[in-house]
Design an enzyme around this catalytic site. Structure first.
Site, mmCIF file in Angstrom:
data_model
loop_
_atom_site.group_PDB
_atom_site.id
_atom_site.type_symbol
_atom_site.label_atom_id
_atom_site.label_comp_id
_atom_site.label_asym_id
_atom_site.label_seq_id
_atom_site.Cartn_x
_atom_site.Cartn_y
_atom_site.Cartn_z
ATOM 1 N N VAL A 77 -8.397 -73.384 18.175
ATOM 2 C CA VAL A 77 -9.112 -72.185 17.751
ATOM 3 C C VAL A 77 -8.197 -71.131 17.136
ATOM 4 O O VAL A 77 -8.693 -70.147 16.552
ATOM 5 C CB VAL A 77 -9.915 -71.556 18.911
ATOM 6 C CG1 VAL A 77 -10.987 -72.511 19.408
ATOM 7 C CG2 VAL A 77 -9.003 -71.094 20.043
ATOM 8 N N SER A 153 -13.419 -61.592 31.182
ATOM 9 C CA SER A 153 -12.947 -61.690 32.565
ATOM 10 C C SER A 153 -13.085 -60.323 33.217
ATOM 11 O O SER A 153 -13.029 -59.292 32.533
ATOM 12 C CB SER A 153 -11.478 -62.117 32.595
ATOM 13 O OG SER A 153 -10.916 -61.940 33.895
ATOM 14 N N TYR A 167 -3.005 -61.303 29.327
ATOM 15 C CA TYR A 167 -4.354 -61.787 29.641
ATOM 16 C C TYR A 167 -5.345 -60.629 29.719
ATOM 17 O O TYR A 167 -6.439 -60.684 29.146
ATOM 18 C CB TYR A 167 -4.329 -62.558 30.956
ATOM 19 C CG TYR A 167 -5.629 -63.234 31.309
ATOM 20 C CD1 TYR A 167 -6.021 -64.403 30.673
ATOM 21 C CD2 TYR A 167 -6.478 -62.683 32.274
ATOM 22 C CE1 TYR A 167 -7.221 -65.027 30.996
ATOM 23 C CE2 TYR A 167 -7.670 -63.295 32.603
ATOM 24 C CZ TYR A 167 -8.043 -64.465 31.955
ATOM 25 O OH TYR A 167 -9.236 -65.079 32.269
ATOM 26 N N ALA A 168 -4.976 -59.553 30.420
ATOM 27 C CA ALA A 168 -5.868 -58.411 30.547
ATOM 28 C C ALA A 168 -6.152 -57.786 29.186
ATOM 29 O O ALA A 168 -7.293 -57.402 28.889
ATOM 30 C CB ALA A 168 -5.261 -57.377 31.492
#
Length: 261
Positions: A77, A153, A167-168
């Site tokens: 992707v 998330s 990630y955050a």
């Protein structure tokens, strides 16, 4: 613009996806594999995308067991051209594309002063850029009444126990992306765009945690437990289906109350 649903029939019928075609990225394992099967159980034919064909073939077998058709399309992707090819392959095989579940993702945990640029970039490339390229490609061929579900998330909403800046950032960015794409496409194209923000799910990853670490993660969760795959599946099917026909631009927290605590 998508037309309102008629006020007839059983409310349970609104959760069905019979006649629909759904694309799931990151479908080779974990949540994505579960989403593919759940969408098939709701009546959709499914296109599964991830980097590893061998894992996708196993997921395709599970979709076939439910009695639905499944197309395997190995896809990175982070490459917009491959995302375009994914959308084209779906149209060539099924003639339509009704649902996209943007689930492809990676994680990385490191103190912010020691995180390498390449690690931070990789998380953003997969989680956020990849979701955008895939949404772009699919929106070009989707018809009014279609739905995009971005898998964010709860760490896009609340702090993390671990140092997870990359990630955050990626998941908070996906929530912002969801709002903007909804604003652009819901009225003009009739494509609803929403996100789910799962909490900790009972997967192989949480199974490897020590009881002490898991307890620390769940300290601020009012329900005091991890989610099951099926609880996250249900949220995805809801947002993919006509049952959420008047929901767009929203982020549904499926985190046991953590983000509202």
């Amino acid at each position: 613009m998508d037309a309102p649903l008629p006020d007839t029939g059983s409310v349970l019928d609104l959760f069905g996806l019979s006649g629909s075609v759904a694309v799931v990225t990151g479908a080779g394992s974990g949540l994505g594999a579960g989403f593919a099967r759940a969408l098939a159980e709701a009546g959709a034919d499914v296109v599964v995308a991830a980097r590893r064909r061998d894992r996708l073939e196993q997921v395709a077998a599970a979709v076939h067991d439910v009695g639905r058709r499944c197309l395997v399309v190995p896809t990175d992707v982070t490459d917009p051209d491959q995302c375009d090819a994914l959308a084209r392959a779906t149209i060539e095989e099924f003639g339509r594309l009704d649902v996209l579940v943007n689930n492809a993702g990676v994680t990385h945990a490191a103190p912010a002063t020691r995180e390498r640029p390449e690690d931070y970039r990789n998380v953003l490339e997969v989680n956020l850029f990849g979701a955008y390229w895939t949404a772009q490609a699919c929106a070009r061929v989707m018809r009014p009444g279609s739905s995009i579900v971005n898998v964010a998330s709860m760490l896009g909403l609340v702090k993390s126990v671990l140092p997870q800046a990359a990630y955050a950032s990626s998941k908070a960015g996906m929530i912002g992306l969801t709002r903007d794409l909804s604003n652009q496409w819901s009225g003009r194209k009739g494509i609803r765009v929403n996100a789910i923000a799962p909490g900790f799910v009972d997967t192989d990853m949480t199974g490897e945690m020590s009881p002490e670490t898991l307890a620390e993660f769940l300290r601020d969760c009012p329900l005091g437990r991890t989610a099951t795959q099926r609880e996250i599946d249900a949220a995805v099917v809801f947002l993919a289906s006509p049952a959420s026909g008047y929901v767009t631009g929203s982020t549904l927290a499926v985190d046991g109350g953590t983000s509202g605590h």
